[in-house]
Design an enzyme around this catalytic site. Structure first.
Site, PDB file in Angstrom:
ATOM      1  N   HIS A  56       0.929  -1.222   0.095  1.00  0.00           N
ATOM      2  CA  HIS A  56       0.011   0.037  -0.080  1.00  0.00           C
ATOM      3  C   HIS A  56       0.953   1.166  -0.043  1.00  0.00           C
ATOM      4  O   HIS A  56       1.987   1.138   0.139  1.00  0.00           O
ATOM      5  CB  HIS A  56      -0.968   0.042   1.200  1.00  0.00           C
ATOM      6  CG  HIS A  56      -0.326  -0.017   2.398  1.00  0.00           C
ATOM      7  ND1 HIS A  56       0.485  -1.042   3.067  1.00  0.00           N
ATOM      8  CD2 HIS A  56      -0.169   1.053   3.338  1.00  0.00           C
ATOM      9  CE1 HIS A  56       0.977  -0.852   4.295  1.00  0.00           C
ATOM     10  NE2 HIS A  56       0.370   0.291   4.539  1.00  0.00           N
ATOM     11  N   HIS A  58       1.411   3.955   2.028  1.00  0.00           N
ATOM     12  CA  HIS A  58       1.949   4.718   3.179  1.00  0.00           C
ATOM     13  C   HIS A  58       3.428   4.773   3.149  1.00  0.00           C
ATOM     14  O   HIS A  58       4.045   3.899   2.670  1.00  0.00           O
ATOM     15  CB  HIS A  58       1.621   3.956   4.756  1.00  0.00           C
ATOM     16  CG  HIS A  58      -0.027   4.279   4.869  1.00  0.00           C
ATOM     17  ND1 HIS A  58      -0.646   3.613   5.764  1.00  0.00           N
ATOM     18  CD2 HIS A  58      -0.940   5.096   4.322  1.00  0.00           C
ATOM     19  CE1 HIS A  58      -1.878   3.874   5.629  1.00  0.00           C
ATOM     20  NE2 HIS A  58      -1.949   4.883   4.937  1.00  0.00           N
ATOM     21  N   ASP A  60       5.887   4.343   5.360  1.00  0.00           N
ATOM     22  CA  ASP A  60       6.743   3.601   5.757  1.00  0.00           C
ATOM     23  C   ASP A  60       6.697   1.988   5.100  1.00  0.00           C
ATOM     24  O   ASP A  60       7.482   0.972   5.230  1.00  0.00           O
ATOM     25  CB  ASP A  60       6.441   3.209   7.234  1.00  0.00           C
ATOM     26  CG  ASP A  60       4.937   2.681   7.498  1.00  0.00           C
ATOM     27  OD1 ASP A  60       4.307   3.199   6.779  1.00  0.00           O
ATOM     28  OD2 ASP A  60       4.980   1.764   8.243  1.00  0.00           O
ATOM     29  N   HIS A  61       6.018   2.171   3.903  1.00  0.00           N
ATOM     30  CA  HIS A  61       5.975   0.843   2.914  1.00  0.00           C
ATOM     31  C   HIS A  61       6.874   1.278   1.609  1.00  0.00           C
ATOM     32  O   HIS A  61       7.319   0.349   1.038  1.00  0.00           O
ATOM     33  CB  HIS A  61       4.702   0.557   2.857  1.00  0.00           C
ATOM     34  CG  HIS A  61       4.298  -0.306   4.017  1.00  0.00           C
ATOM     35  ND1 HIS A  61       4.146  -1.725   4.339  1.00  0.00           N
ATOM     36  CD2 HIS A  61       3.773   0.366   5.301  1.00  0.00           C
ATOM     37  CE1 HIS A  61       3.923  -1.921   5.473  1.00  0.00           C
ATOM     38  NE2 HIS A  61       3.706  -0.602   6.197  1.00  0.00           N
ATOM     39  N   HIS A 115      -7.243  -1.113   5.631  1.00  0.00           N
ATOM     40  CA  HIS A 115      -6.299  -0.324   5.997  1.00  0.00           C
ATOM     41  C   HIS A 115      -6.206   0.806   5.181  1.00  0.00           C
ATOM     42  O   HIS A 115      -5.967   2.042   5.847  1.00  0.00           O
ATOM     43  CB  HIS A 115      -4.996  -1.076   6.134  1.00  0.00           C
ATOM     44  CG  HIS A 115      -3.744  -0.242   6.638  1.00  0.00           C
ATOM     45  ND1 HIS A 115      -3.666   0.101   7.882  1.00  0.00           N
ATOM     46  CD2 HIS A 115      -2.487   0.159   6.107  1.00  0.00           C
ATOM     47  CE1 HIS A 115      -2.534   0.737   8.276  1.00  0.00           C
ATOM     48  NE2 HIS A 115      -1.934   0.696   7.120  1.00  0.00           N
ATOM     49  N   ASP A 135      -0.387  -4.549   5.909  1.00  0.00           N
ATOM     50  CA  ASP A 135      -0.806  -3.920   7.319  1.00  0.00           C
ATOM     51  C   ASP A 135      -2.276  -4.397   7.416  1.00  0.00           C
ATOM     52  O   ASP A 135      -3.061  -3.645   7.905  1.00  0.00           O
ATOM     53  CB  ASP A 135      -0.635  -2.418   7.164  1.00  0.00           C
ATOM     54  CG  ASP A 135       0.625  -1.857   7.530  1.00  0.00           C
ATOM     55  OD1 ASP A 135       1.564  -2.782   7.544  1.00  0.00           O
ATOM     56  OD2 ASP A 135       0.956  -0.838   7.801  1.00  0.00           O
ATOM     57  N   HIS A 175       4.465  -5.673  10.214  1.00  0.00           N
ATOM     58  CA  HIS A 175       5.045  -4.984  11.387  1.00  0.00           C
ATOM     59  C   HIS A 175       5.121  -6.262  12.222  1.00  0.00           C
ATOM     60  O   HIS A 175       4.348  -7.188  12.182  1.00  0.00           O
ATOM     61  CB  HIS A 175       4.288  -3.923  11.719  1.00  0.00           C
ATOM     62  CG  HIS A 175       4.339  -2.836  10.740  1.00  0.00           C
ATOM     63  ND1 HIS A 175       5.011  -1.661  11.278  1.00  0.00           N
ATOM     64  CD2 HIS A 175       3.391  -2.348   9.846  1.00  0.00           C
ATOM     65  CE1 HIS A 175       4.747  -0.866  10.368  1.00  0.00           C
ATOM     66  NE2 HIS A 175       3.821  -1.242   9.577  1.00  0.00           N
TER      67      HIS A 175
END
Length: 263
Positions: A56, A58, A60-61, A115, A135, A175
């Site tokens: 996705h 975001h 942090d990805h 998410h 996520d 995570h």
């Protein structure tokens, strides 16, 4: 298919993944935020990262995409509707599309909103299936819906897709939230012996050598799969008496997600 889980050690507790073809050494990097670690692992293994899959959009990805592309020229793959949010995306995918890695690896794309509304999970076509869940699904937990998602869509993803996957499916989440999630399970279902034993056993585990669960195990200790547990429902009614004594699974899921937001 060879799977290498890469622990980033960052504050967000991200896992990155390399999925490699043993015949060719081609590798797919999944959410390679810590691109330097991912490149180092690939180099140590003699693999070449040829593709990147972002589950996705975001930060942090997708934050490591640029570094991997600069080093390898890898092509970026993500949800077909995420193009405006993920720079330089090369391929948009949807439900049922196949990502091939080298000669031997096939990964099926699952369109799994909740998410975010542009979330992809990957399911391997192997005798022992592997689910790279980003996520959407965590060990003992489920993704939040704070930044572009919706809990009702997340429930439908669980009910219509994840619930139907085989018991022997191995889970590779985005995570490491295992301990906090187990503590939430026990808050919601205090008599869950499996969750209690796991919490005792893995409280001090090394994330560089993390437990890989199966969906069979998740269904025993992940409260978001345990929507018809009498203990879960009884505890829920204490806080939300308006749901009645026999709430439907969707209501239970949405109330659990609401409680987990403040956990």
């Amino acid at each position: 298919m060879i799977v290498e889980q890469v622990w980033t050690g960052n504050a967000y507790r991200n896992f990155n993944y390399l999925v490699a073809c043993p015949e060719t050494g081609d590798a797919l990097a999944i959410d390679p935020l810590d691109f330097e670690k991912c490149l180092a692992v690939a180099s140590d293994k003699g693999w070449t990262i040829t593709q990147i899959l972002n589950t996705h959009e975001h930060g942090d990805h997708i934050g490591g995409n640029k570094g991997v592309v600069k080093a390898t020229g890898a092509k970026i793959i993500a949800h077909k509707n995420a193009g405006g949010r993920i720079p330089n995306m090369d391929r948009g995918v949807g439900a049922g599309d196949i990502i091939k890695v080298g000669k031997t690896v096939e990964l099926e794309c699952l369109d799994t909103p909740g998410h975010t509304m542009c979330h992809i999970c990957l399911l391997s076509h192997t005798d022992e299936p592997a689910l790279f869940s980003g996520d959407t699904l965590f060990n003992a937990g489920a993704g939040n819906c704070h930044n572009g998602g919706h809990p009702e869509e997340l429930y439908e993803t669980f009910a219509q897709q994840l619930e139907r996957l085989g018991e022997n499916t191995r889970l590779y989440p985005g995570h490491d939230y295992l301990i906090n999630n187990l503590e939430f399970t026990l808050d919601r279902e205090p008599d869950n012996a499996v969750a209690k034993d796991m919490l005792d056993a893995y409280r001090s585990q090394d994330p560089d050598d993390a437990l890989v669960t199966t969906l069979a195990l998740e269904r025993e200790m992940n409260t978001f799969f345990r929507l018809q547990s009498p203990s879960v429902i009884a505890r829920l009614v204490e806080e939300f008496p308006e749901v009645g004594d026999s709430p439907d699974p969707k209501t239970v899921f949405l109330k659990l997600r609401e409680l987990r937001n403040a956990w």
